[in-house]
Motif scaffolding. Structure first.
Motif, PDB file in Angstrom:
ATOM      1  N   LEU A 143      36.537  69.324  53.774  1.00 57.54           N
ATOM      2  CA  LEU A 143      36.029  68.373  54.759  1.00 57.54           C
ATOM      3  C   LEU A 143      36.428  66.937  54.411  1.00 57.54           C
ATOM      4  N   ASN A 144      36.316  66.565  53.151  1.00 59.48           N
ATOM      5  CA  ASN A 144      36.665  65.202  52.750  1.00 59.48           C
ATOM      6  C   ASN A 144      38.135  64.909  53.037  1.00 59.48           C
ATOM      7  N   GLN A 145      38.995  65.893  52.779  1.00 61.40           N
ATOM      8  CA  GLN A 145      40.420  65.708  53.042  1.00 61.40           C
ATOM      9  C   GLN A 145      40.686  65.509  54.526  1.00 61.40           C
ATOM     10  N   THR A 146      39.947  66.219  55.360  1.00 60.45           N
ATOM     11  CA  THR A 146      40.077  66.051  56.811  1.00 60.45           C
ATOM     12  C   THR A 146      39.679  64.641  57.221  1.00 60.45           C
ATOM     13  N   PHE A 147      38.608  64.139  56.643  1.00 63.26           N
ATOM     14  CA  PHE A 147      38.136  62.787  56.956  1.00 63.26           C
ATOM     15  C   PHE A 147      39.185  61.734  56.614  1.00 63.26           C
ATOM     16  N   ALA A 160      35.348  64.033  66.686  1.00 57.82           N
ATOM     17  CA  ALA A 160      34.457  64.986  66.025  1.00 57.82           C
ATOM     18  C   ALA A 160      33.741  64.336  64.838  1.00 57.82           C
ATOM     19  N   VAL A 161      34.461  63.540  64.063  1.00 55.79           N
ATOM     20  CA  VAL A 161      33.864  62.856  62.913  1.00 55.79           C
ATOM     21  C   VAL A 161      32.802  61.869  63.374  1.00 55.79           C
ATOM     22  N   ASP A 162      33.129  61.087  64.390  1.00 54.55           N
ATOM     23  CA  ASP A 162      32.147  60.114  64.901  1.00 54.55           C
ATOM     24  C   ASP A 162      30.907  60.818  65.441  1.00 54.55           C
ATOM     25  N   ALA A 163      31.111  61.910  66.165  1.00 60.02           N
ATOM     26  CA  ALA A 163      29.970  62.661  66.715  1.00 60.02           C
ATOM     27  C   ALA A 163      29.099  63.211  65.589  1.00 60.02           C
ATOM     28  N   CYS A 170      24.815  60.132  58.918  1.00 54.89           N
ATOM     29  CA  CYS A 170      25.436  60.188  57.603  1.00 54.89           C
ATOM     30  C   CYS A 170      26.727  59.383  57.623  1.00 54.89           C
ATOM     31  N   CYS A 171      27.384  59.298  56.466  1.00 53.17           N
ATOM     32  CA  CYS A 171      28.608  58.503  56.388  1.00 53.17           C
ATOM     33  C   CYS A 171      29.533  59.106  55.341  1.00 53.17           C
ATOM     34  N   GLY A 172      30.717  59.497  55.764  1.00 53.18           N
ATOM     35  CA  GLY A 172      31.670  60.121  54.858  1.00 53.18           C
ATOM     36  C   GLY A 172      31.359  61.575  54.614  1.00 53.18           C
ATOM     37  N   ALA A 173      32.257  62.278  53.912  1.00 56.72           N
ATOM     38  CA  ALA A 173      32.034  63.689  53.618  1.00 56.72           C
ATOM     39  C   ALA A 173      30.997  63.850  52.504  1.00 56.72           C
ATOM     40  N   TYR A 216      24.097  55.880  53.533  1.00 55.27           N
ATOM     41  CA  TYR A 216      24.815  56.052  52.277  1.00 55.27           C
ATOM     42  C   TYR A 216      25.131  57.517  51.956  1.00 55.27           C
ATOM     43  N   HIS A 217      24.330  58.437  52.438  1.00 57.11           N
ATOM     44  CA  HIS A 217      24.566  59.847  52.084  1.00 57.11           C
ATOM     45  C   HIS A 217      25.660  60.452  52.954  1.00 57.11           C
ATOM     46  N   GLY A 218      26.388  61.414  52.377  1.00 59.42           N
ATOM     47  CA  GLY A 218      27.483  62.072  53.087  1.00 59.42           C
ATOM     48  C   GLY A 218      27.014  63.131  54.076  1.00 59.42           C
ATOM     49  N   CYS A 219      27.976  63.697  54.773  1.00 57.39           N
ATOM     50  CA  CYS A 219      27.657  64.624  55.866  1.00 57.39           C
ATOM     51  C   CYS A 219      27.801  66.089  55.493  1.00 57.39           C
TER      52      CYS A 219
END
Length: 264
Positions: A143-147, A160-163, A170-173, A216-219
Motif C-alpha cells: 500500500l505504501n508503495q502505491t501511495f 481512491a487515496v483521497d477518498a 488518516c494520512c499516508g499508508a 498523524y496516523h496512517g491508513c
C-alpha cells in the motif's frame, strides 16, 4: 387342459406387462417432488435476489478502493456473486416450465445450472475466506508503495487515496511522513501532505503538518480492517447461500428419474 393353458398364458402376460408406478405411489412421488420444487423455486429466487444485491452493493459502494488493492481478487468475488444471483430469475423460469410440462430435458438443464450456481457461490465464498487472511499481508507490503509512486500521476489511484484518507480520517499508508518520499511531494516540496489529510479540507491546507491541522496516523490498519470485515460478509453470503441450490439439484435429479417410471 384348456383351462391350464389359459391360466399359463395369463400368467405370462401378467409377468411381461408390469404396471408402472402411480404418481403418488410413495413418499417421494412425482406430485410431492413437484410441490417441493415449486416451493424451492420461490426460496431460490429470493436468495438469488439477495446474493445479487450484496454483490451489486459491493461494486457500487466499495469498488472506489479497488485501485489500491494489489490483486483483482476482491472485485472478482463481487462479480461472481452478481452472476450467481442473476441466474436466479432465468433458472426459476426454466424450472417452472420443466415442472409444468414434466420435460426431462428441461429438468436436466435446470439441474446442471443449479450445480453451476452452487459452484459460483461456494467459489466466491471460499475465495473471500482465503483473501480475508491474505489481504493484510498484501496491503502491508504494497500500500505504501502505491501511495508514494502513483499519487498525482494516476487519476484513479489519486481519487481512491483521497477518498480513503477522507473516509478513515488518516494520512499516508503507515504515517503522515510517508508523503515526504512520494513523487508528488518532489514536484511541489511546499505541500507536505495532500489536502485530504487535513482535519478541515481547504485548498493547499497540506502545507502545514501540525497535529491540529492534519491526521498523524496512517491508513493501512483501518483500511485493512475495513476490507477484511467486508470480505467476511461476502464469504458468509457465498458459502451460506451455496447450500440452497444443492437441495434443488438433489430434488430435481430425483424427479428426473421418477418421471420415467410413472403413469401419464
Amino acid at each position: 387342459m384348456a383351462k391350464e393353458i389359459k391360466d399359463g398364458s395369463a400368467l405370462i402376460t401378467k409377468k411381461k406387462i408390469r404396471p408402472r408406478k402411480s404418481r403418488d405411489a410413495d413418499c417421494c412421488s412425482v406430485n410431492f417432488l413437484k410441490c417441493v420444487l415449486h416451493i424451492f423455486n420461490v426460496i431460490f429466487l429470493v436468495a438469488g435476489v439477495g446474493v445479487f444485491l450484496v454483490g451489486a452493493w459491493t461494486i457500487a459502494t466499495r469498488h472506489r478502493f479497488v485501485p489500491l488493492l494489489p490483486t483483482p481478487t476482491y472485485p472478482a468475488i463481487s462479480y461472481l456473486l452478481c452472476i450467481a444471483g442473476a441466474l436466479g430469475i432465468p433458472l426459476c423460469g426454466l424450472g417452472c416450465c420443466g415442472l409444468k410440462t414434466e420435460n426431462r430435458t428441461s429438468l436436466l438443464c435446470y439441474s446442471y445450472f443449479l450445480l453451476i450456481t452452487f459452484i459460483l457461490e461456494a467459489g466466491a465464498g471460499g475465495l473471500a475466506y482465503y483473501y480475508e487472511v491474505a489481504v493484510e499481508y498484501e496491503l502491508g507490503a504494497q500500500l505504501n508503495q502505491t501511495f508514494i509512486t502513483n499519487y498525482a500521476l494516476d487519476t484513479v489511484v489519486t481519487d481512491a487515496v483521497d477518498a480513503m484518507q477522507l473516509e478513515f480520517k488518516c494520512c499516508g499508508a503507515s504515517k503522515y511522513v510517508d508523503w515526504r518520499k512520494s513523487a508528488w511531494h518532489e514536484h511541489d516540496p511546499r505541500l507536505l501532505v495532500p489536502d485530504s489529510c487535513c482535519r478541515t479540507v481547504t485548498p493547499r491546507c497540506g502545507m502545514r503538518d501540525h497535529p491540529s491541522n492534519i491526521y498523524y496516523h496512517g491508513c493501512v490498519h483501518q483500511f485493512t480492517n475495513h476490507i477484511r470485515e467486508h470480505l467476511i460478509i461476502l464469504a458468509a453470503v457465498g458459502v451460506g447461500m451455496s447450500v440452497i441450490p444443492i437441495f434443488g439439484f438433489l430434488f430435481s435429479c430425483v424427479l428426473y428419474v421418477k418421471i420415467k417410471h410413472v403413469i401419464d
